[in-house]
Motif scaffolding. Structure first.
Motif, PDB file in Angstrom:
ATOM      1  N   ARG A   1      -8.888  -4.368  -3.954  1.00 53.48           N
ATOM      2  CA  ARG A   1      -8.300  -3.778  -5.164  1.00 53.48           C
ATOM      3  C   ARG A   1      -7.369  -4.741  -5.872  1.00 53.48           C
ATOM      4  NH1 ARG A   1      -5.483   1.341  -3.203  1.00 53.48           N
ATOM      5  NH2 ARG A   1      -4.630   1.296  -5.295  1.00 53.48           N
ATOM      6  N   ALA A   2      -6.777  -5.671  -5.107  1.00 56.13           N
ATOM      7  CA  ALA A   2      -5.809  -6.585  -5.707  1.00 56.13           C
ATOM      8  C   ALA A   2      -6.472  -7.790  -6.362  1.00 56.13           C
ATOM      9  CB  ALA A   2      -4.813  -7.055  -4.661  1.00 56.13           C
ATOM     10  N   ASN A   3      -7.792  -7.939  -6.197  1.00 58.23           N
ATOM     11  CA  ASN A   3      -8.471  -9.111  -6.749  1.00 58.23           C
ATOM     12  C   ASN A   3      -8.200  -9.212  -8.245  1.00 58.23           C
ATOM     13  OD1 ASN A   3     -10.132 -11.368  -6.740  1.00 58.23           O
ATOM     14  ND2 ASN A   3     -11.959 -10.160  -7.226  1.00 58.23           N
ATOM     15  N   ARG A   4      -7.898 -10.411  -8.700  1.00 56.21           N
ATOM     16  CA  ARG A   4      -7.574 -10.743 -10.093  1.00 56.21           C
ATOM     17  C   ARG A   4      -6.257 -10.132 -10.542  1.00 56.21           C
ATOM     18  NH1 ARG A   4     -12.263  -9.221 -13.808  1.00 56.21           N
ATOM     19  NH2 ARG A   4     -11.363 -10.773 -15.187  1.00 56.21           N
ATOM     20  N   GLY A   5      -5.450  -9.722  -9.606  1.00 55.28           N
ATOM     21  CA  GLY A   5      -4.173  -9.132  -9.999  1.00 55.28           C
ATOM     22  C   GLY A   5      -3.057  -9.583  -9.081  1.00 55.28           C
ATOM     23  N   TYR A   6      -2.191  -8.646  -8.764  1.00 53.66           N
ATOM     24  CA  TYR A   6      -1.014  -8.930  -7.953  1.00 53.66           C
ATOM     25  C   TYR A   6      -1.010  -8.069  -6.704  1.00 53.66           C
ATOM     26  CZ  TYR A   6       1.162 -11.558 -11.729  1.00 53.66           C
ATOM     27  OH  TYR A   6       1.460 -12.499 -12.671  1.00 53.66           O
ATOM     28  N   LEU A   7      -0.529  -8.631  -5.622  1.00 49.45           N
ATOM     29  CA  LEU A   7      -0.320  -7.849  -4.414  1.00 49.45           C
ATOM     30  C   LEU A   7       1.165  -7.895  -4.111  1.00 49.45           C
ATOM     31  CD1 LEU A   7      -1.924  -6.308  -2.233  1.00 49.45           C
ATOM     32  CD2 LEU A   7      -1.836  -8.351  -0.855  1.00 49.45           C
ATOM     33  N   TYR A   8       1.789  -6.754  -4.082  1.00 48.28           N
ATOM     34  CA  TYR A   8       3.246  -6.708  -3.950  1.00 48.28           C
ATOM     35  C   TYR A   8       3.663  -6.165  -2.589  1.00 48.28           C
ATOM     36  CZ  TYR A   8       8.042  -5.236  -4.693  1.00 48.28           C
ATOM     37  OH  TYR A   8       9.393  -5.049  -4.571  1.00 48.28           O
ATOM     38  N   ILE A   9       4.490  -6.937  -1.892  1.00 51.35           N
ATOM     39  CA  ILE A   9       5.019  -6.495  -0.603  1.00 51.35           C
ATOM     40  C   ILE A   9       6.520  -6.362  -0.720  1.00 51.35           C
ATOM     41  CG2 ILE A   9       4.985  -6.902   1.867  1.00 51.35           C
ATOM     42  CD1 ILE A   9       3.098  -9.243   1.283  1.00 51.35           C
ATOM     43  N   ASP A  10       7.001  -5.152  -0.679  1.00 51.73           N
ATOM     44  CA  ASP A  10       8.451  -4.943  -0.646  1.00 51.73           C
ATOM     45  C   ASP A  10       8.893  -5.105   0.810  1.00 51.73           C
ATOM     46  OD1 ASP A  10      10.943  -4.431  -1.463  1.00 51.73           O
ATOM     47  OD2 ASP A  10      10.667  -2.293  -1.811  1.00 51.73           O
ATOM     48  N   GLU A  11      10.065  -5.643   1.000  1.00 50.68           N
ATOM     49  CA  GLU A  11      10.605  -5.879   2.351  1.00 50.68           C
ATOM     50  C   GLU A  11       9.634  -6.733   3.152  1.00 50.68           C
ATOM     51  OE1 GLU A  11      13.595  -4.791   3.006  1.00 50.68           O
ATOM     52  OE2 GLU A  11      13.921  -2.964   1.852  1.00 50.68           O
ATOM     53  N   VAL A  12       9.262  -7.869   2.579  1.00 52.74           N
ATOM     54  CA  VAL A  12       8.231  -8.705   3.196  1.00 52.74           C
ATOM     55  C   VAL A  12       8.665  -9.186   4.580  1.00 52.74           C
ATOM     56  CG1 VAL A  12       9.068 -10.778   2.008  1.00 52.74           C
ATOM     57  CG2 VAL A  12       6.742 -10.708   2.824  1.00 52.74           C
ATOM     58  N   ASN A  13       9.976  -9.315   4.801  1.00 50.63           N
ATOM     59  CA  ASN A  13      10.429  -9.813   6.103  1.00 50.63           C
ATOM     60  C   ASN A  13      10.327  -8.754   7.198  1.00 50.63           C
ATOM     61  OD1 ASN A  13      12.278  -8.563   4.525  1.00 50.63           O
ATOM     62  ND2 ASN A  13      13.958  -9.973   4.908  1.00 50.63           N
ATOM     63  N   LEU A  14       9.976  -7.532   6.833  1.00 50.12           N
ATOM     64  CA  LEU A  14       9.808  -6.497   7.853  1.00 50.12           C
ATOM     65  C   LEU A  14       8.336  -6.226   8.155  1.00 50.12           C
ATOM     66  CD1 LEU A  14      12.525  -3.899   6.820  1.00 50.12           C
ATOM     67  CD2 LEU A  14      12.567  -5.504   8.700  1.00 50.12           C
ATOM     68  N   LEU A  15       7.452  -6.922   7.434  1.00 50.71           N
ATOM     69  CA  LEU A  15       6.030  -6.706   7.642  1.00 50.71           C
ATOM     70  C   LEU A  15       5.632  -7.275   9.003  1.00 50.71           C
ATOM     71  CD1 LEU A  15       3.818  -5.535   5.801  1.00 50.71           C
ATOM     72  CD2 LEU A  15       3.187  -7.867   5.252  1.00 50.71           C
ATOM     73  N   GLU A  16       4.686  -6.616   9.662  1.00 50.32           N
ATOM     74  CA  GLU A  16       4.272  -7.088  10.984  1.00 50.32           C
ATOM     75  C   GLU A  16       3.597  -8.448  10.871  1.00 50.32           C
ATOM     76  OE1 GLU A  16       3.219  -5.012  14.266  1.00 50.32           O
ATOM     77  OE2 GLU A  16       3.078  -3.061  13.307  1.00 50.32           O
ATOM     78  N   ASP A  17       3.832  -9.271  11.883  1.00 49.94           N
ATOM     79  CA  ASP A  17       3.382 -10.656  11.831  1.00 49.94           C
ATOM     80  C   ASP A  17       1.878 -10.808  11.629  1.00 49.94           C
ATOM     81  OD1 ASP A  17       5.712 -11.960  11.847  1.00 49.94           O
ATOM     82  OD2 ASP A  17       5.655 -12.609  13.931  1.00 49.94           O
ATOM     83  N   HIS A  18       1.088  -9.968  12.310  1.00 51.59           N
ATOM     84  CA  HIS A  18      -0.358 -10.197  12.204  1.00 51.59           C
ATOM     85  C   HIS A  18      -0.860  -9.884  10.799  1.00 51.59           C
ATOM     86  CE1 HIS A  18      -0.259  -5.926  13.395  1.00 51.59           C
ATOM     87  NE2 HIS A  18      -1.390  -5.828  12.760  1.00 51.59           N
ATOM     88  N   ILE A  19      -0.210  -8.954  10.103  1.00 51.04           N
ATOM     89  CA  ILE A  19      -0.599  -8.663   8.718  1.00 51.04           C
ATOM     90  C   ILE A  19      -0.217  -9.828   7.808  1.00 51.04           C
ATOM     91  CG2 ILE A  19      -0.272  -7.077   6.798  1.00 51.04           C
ATOM     92  CD1 ILE A  19      -1.524  -5.550   8.878  1.00 51.04           C
ATOM     93  N   VAL A  20       0.963 -10.397   8.059  1.00 54.84           N
ATOM     94  CA  VAL A  20       1.415 -11.526   7.244  1.00 54.84           C
ATOM     95  C   VAL A  20       0.446 -12.690   7.375  1.00 54.84           C
ATOM     96  CG1 VAL A  20       3.243 -13.218   6.941  1.00 54.84           C
ATOM     97  CG2 VAL A  20       3.833 -10.860   7.409  1.00 54.84           C
ATOM     98  N   ASP A  21       0.056 -12.997   8.606  1.00 55.54           N
ATOM     99  CA  ASP A  21      -0.872 -14.106   8.823  1.00 55.54           C
ATOM    100  C   ASP A  21      -2.175 -13.887   8.072  1.00 55.54           C
ATOM    101  OD1 ASP A  21       1.047 -15.089  10.450  1.00 55.54           O
ATOM    102  OD2 ASP A  21       0.088 -14.524  12.323  1.00 55.54           O
TER     103      ASP A  21
END
Lengths: 552, 334
Positions: free
Chosen positions: B126-146
């Motif tokens: 859904r984010a293709n050609r647009g923006y993907l926004y992560i609020d509180e990025v430092n709290l996101l789980e590591d495997h998702i960040v990778d």
């Protein structure tokens, strides 16, 4: 009018205000342990007219956000989502809110921000400034009421008819521009940086005006709103003397530049906020800024493991390597596939499982401690004393092993520092390395501290809690770049000590010199830790003292 | 989102607005990281982006917002080449999201009721050609960040699991926001963001009053507030579109390249990503400013955002990275 009845009345007002604009205000931060008064307040919540849901701080993601109903799916009733508690307008009640982990708090905060008409009543039962509602959540809840230490009194229940009228009235209530200015000035004077509280104050003031059936917000509404929203968030006391009487702001206090027309009203808001400040507010000032340094909620001290602790959502993965299979989650993962796999002609077993179905349990564990020994191996250390120190470290290592702590060893001598032992639990390896400790040369303390700090940061990133133990007997005389200059080397070491303190790393300085050196005491203080002078200490006494200091 | 708070109506926070506008002009700059205290308008700015950006042309019903039928993946099963115009997607990545929802996974209902292997696209599609926004990025789980970093790097989402073998384009600008008090980001992650901005709430009473007043007006009547700002917003959008058109023809003189390299050297920024991002951002700014080519003015304006998160941590330098970049800027540019 006693303070108790005052504050009970404030609580009743907060409830009415919340009932008028639940979605807009976000919720109520109720600082109170279980009491009759708190029950009375909670008893009034149904008047808000939203479906009431009680949640726990340990709530897991799927119950927050909803999940497909597997039972219905397997029974052939199609894919139906089970609604999470965050779907749609609701009034959430969160008891023991101070125990909410940061990640859950952030998700609740996002849901509150999304404007779905959610409203949260957080029951903060924390004692002392370090036990508190997570700041991300506190920020979103407009109203704050503190019932601690108030003897039980009755609370008038909200009047539904009055609330209904006020709700109808709310959209038409106007806010004069100068009241806007006054709110901002008051928030600034109380040292509130965020711009959400002033907005919430205005909303609360509008709700108050609507409750009084007025078309315009008055200064009194604003003052009361300030007491409900701003008071508990203050990070500093405003000037005690009203500025009208003072000729100039006292030194050190930033001038708040009163706006024409806004100044006097800002004072009214301030006065009300000050009156609502709880008696022990001074201790709490600044606690809302969150723990950047040592202490705090210890959000970094939680670690994901696979052996013990509080359960987390399970993850796909192969069993083995000590991980435990989450049977229910594995079955749930395999369930939708059964018809498809039977079609493939899988083995005639009652259940067709595939490797990718396996789900592993994960737990959140209290983090392990990493003891980083920073040992002075320079020529200035007497050989015998260093040997005793080594013995003490070995005893500590044995104890550390028993406590399942990790150990790392850094030695500094000559022109630099070496990590002799990367973080490990292997006592044997540690012992051998320490026995081979080479000695001689200058005292590059700063290099040792840089190496230790780097190690501590990496350890923290892996979820460990580092503790630094510096073992030395004198002052540094080698700088970071390897050149010798005593004064500059001391200065560098001192500045590094301050950065270690800022990191929040626990530290302990062991002065192994014949005479305790005052400079090392200063260094210990700069690191925010203790300094143990241990002249003539033999290994056992030293280790006992260090262990006591670490646990104490 | 109907009647989001207009981007043009955000008071102050110029660096954050500049960074977001630059990525709108040239998405190749990479993501934006916004770090700052609570209540400083981080989320408001990102959520306002969707309404600011010009709509994209896409094949109707395409799950990955493909511009032509040929670009639409086979598994989408589209046959009709009908185009439609949609707002630029700005997708919120909630914390605690599962891997399945990010990458997409087996469509359980179809698997169960019809016994079909079908792919249910996730947030990356859904984010293709647009923006993907992560609020509180430092709290996101590591495997998702990778996972996110990997996809952001390659521009393609590959799903090889549960008997599915699916790939689809996933080119998006990653916008992360967070509060430094909640924890630092790993350096590896920092480096992947093109620009980083630090925000603080405005210090002057007047600016603060203006923020509160606008927000208050907006809360009372979003539609009227947006209508009042429509003209300013349209002008900003037109300027972004003009800058996009101008971007291609804009050249970077050797002097500019030399300046970028000198800055990165002086700051000791790791790798060449700093130089590249600095140059791209400066070029986008030149296009936005309507300048002839990339000059020192543009480099100076974007250098803090492009470089401050790429510095090696110096344990003895207590001044923040922003101050270090400013100091080196003065040294190099005189």
């Amino acid at each position: 009018m006693t303070e108790a009845t005052d504050r009970a009345a404030l609580a009743a007002t907060a409830l009415a205000v919340l009932a008028v604009d639940p979605g807009g205000l976000g919720g109520l931060w109720l600082r109170a342990r279980a009491s009759a008064l708190r029950e009375a307040l909670l008893g009034g919540l149904p008047a808000i007219g939203l479906p009431l849901r009680r949640i726990s701080p340990a709530i897991v993601g799927t119950s927050l956000e909803g999940t497909p109903d597997l039972v219905a799916l397997l029974a052939g009733r199609g894919l139906r989502p089970v609604a999470g508690v965050l779907d749609g307008p609701a009034l959430l009640v969160l008891p023991m809110a101070e125990r909410t982990p940061p990640a859950t708090a952030a998700r609740l905060a996002q849901a509150l921000d999304a404007g779905r008409g959610l409203c949260l009543v957080a029951l903060d039962e924390g004692i002392g400034p370090e036990e508190r509602l997570p700041p991300a959540l506190a920020e979103r809840l407009g109203l704050v009421v503190d019932l601690d230490g108030i003897a039980a009194t009755a609370l008038p229940p909200p009047d539904p008819a009055r609330i209904a009228t006020a709700r109808a009235r709310l959209p038409q209530v106007a806010t004069p521009v100068e009241l806007c200015t006054a709110t901002v000035a008051a928030a600034a004077a109380l040292g509130i940086d965020s711009l959400r509280p002033p907005q919430q104050t205005l909303r609360a003031a509008r709700a108050l005006a609507a409750l009084a059936d007025r078309a315009t917000v008055t200064a009194d509404d604003l003052a009361l709103a300030g007491a409900l929203v701003l008071a508990a968030r203050a990070t500093r006391f405003p000037d005690a003397a009203p500025p009208a009487e003072a000729d100039a702001p006292p030194p050190g206090e930033p001038a708040q530049a009163p706006e024409p027309g806004g100044g006097r009203m800002a004072d009214a808001v301030l006065a009300a906020a000050r009156a609502a400040l709880p008696a022990d507010a001074l201790d709490r000032l600044g606690a809302g800024r969150g723990g950047r340094g040592a202490g705090g909620a210890g959000s970094g001290a939680a670690r994901r493991g696979n052996r013990r602790g509080r359960p987390l959502p399970s993850r796909p993965g192969a069993p083995g390597s000590g991980a435990r299979l989450d049977l229910v989650a594995t079955l749930a993962a395999a369930a939708p596939w059964q018809r498809l796999r039977k079609g493939e002609g899988a083995a005639p077993l009652p259940l067709a499982l595939r490797r990718q179905d396996f789900r592993l349990r994960r737990f959140e564990d209290r983090s392990d401690r990493l003891l980083i020994f920073v040992v002075d191996a320079s020529g200035s250390a007497a050989v015998a004393r260093l040997a005793e120190a080594k013995g003490a470290v070995e005893i500590l290592l044995a104890a550390a092993y028993a406590r399942r702590d990790h150990v790392a060893l850094i030695a500094f001598r000559g022109a630099g520092a070496d990590i002799l032992l990367p973080p490990t639990r292997s006592l044997v390896q540690a012992r051998r390395r320490l026995a081979d400790l080479p000695g001689g040369g200058g005292t590059p303390l700063a290099s040792g501290l840089v190496a230790a700090r780097g190690l501590a940061q990496r350890a923290r990133a892996q979820g460990m809690t580092p503790t630094l133990i510096l073992l030395t007997d004198g002052r540094p005389n080698v700088r970071l770049d390897g050149t010798g200059a005593r004064a500059a080397a001391q200065d560098e070491a001192m500045r590094l000590a301050a950065t270690i303190r800022a990191d929040g790393t626990d530290a302990l300085v062991v002065d192994a010199g014949l005479r305790p050196h005052p400079w090392l005491a200063t260094l210990g203080a700069a690191m925010g830790g203790r300094t143990l002078p241990l002249p003539r200490a033999e290994a056992r006494g030293l280790s006992a003292a260090v262990a006591a200091a670490l646990d104490g | 989102m109907p009647n989001a708070f207009p981007f043009a109506a955000i008071v102050g926070q110029d660096e954050m607005k500049q960074a977001l506008i630059l990525t709108a002009i040239d998405p190749g700059i990479g993501g934006v990281l916004v770090f700052g205290d609570r209540g400083t308008g981080k989320s408001t700015a990102v959520r306002a982006l969707a309404a600011l950006l010009p709509p994209i042309e896409m094949v109707a019903g395409c799950p990955v917002n493909a511009p032509t039928l040929a670009d639409s993946p086979d598994w989408a099963g589209l046959t009709e080449d009908r185009r439609e115009s949609r707002p630029t997607p700005v997708i919120d990545l909630p914390l605690g999201v599962t891997e399945d929802r990010v990458t997409g996974a087996l469509d359980i209902e179809r698997a169960l009721t019809r016994g079909e292997l079908a792919f249910q696209p996730g947030l990356l599609a859904r984010a293709n050609r647009g923006y993907l926004y992560i609020d509180e990025v430092n709290l996101l789980e590591d495997h998702i960040v990778d996972l996110l970093l990997d996809v952001a790097q390659t521009g393609e989402n590959v799903v090889e699991r549960e008997g599915l073998s699916i790939r689809h384009p996933a080119r998006f600008v990653l916008v992360g926001s967070g509060n430094p008090e909640e924890g630092e980001l790993r350096p590896q992650l920092l480096d992947r963001f093109g620009l980083s901005v630090e925000v603080a709430s405005p210090a002057e009473i007047d600016a603060r009053v203006e923020v509160i007043r606008r927000r208050d007006d907006y809360d009372r009547d979003p539609a009227a507030f947006c209508a009042a700002w429509a003209e300013t917003q349209a002008a900003l959008q037109a300027r972004i579109l003009a800058a996009r058109a101008r971007l291609r023809g804009l050249d970077a003189p050797d002097a500019a390249l030399r300046d970028c390299a000198a800055l990165c050297l002086a700051l000791g920024a790791d790798g060449l990503r700093g130089e590249l991002t600095l140059l791209r951002a400066a070029r986008a700014l030149a296009a936005y400013d309507g300048a002839e080519g990339v000059g020192r003015a543009q480099i100076r304006a974007v250098a803090p955002s492009a470089l401050r998160h790429r510095l090696r941590r110096d344990p003895l330098d207590e001044s923040g990275s922003t101050a270090r970049v400013a100091r080196v800027l003065d040294e190099v540019f005189g």
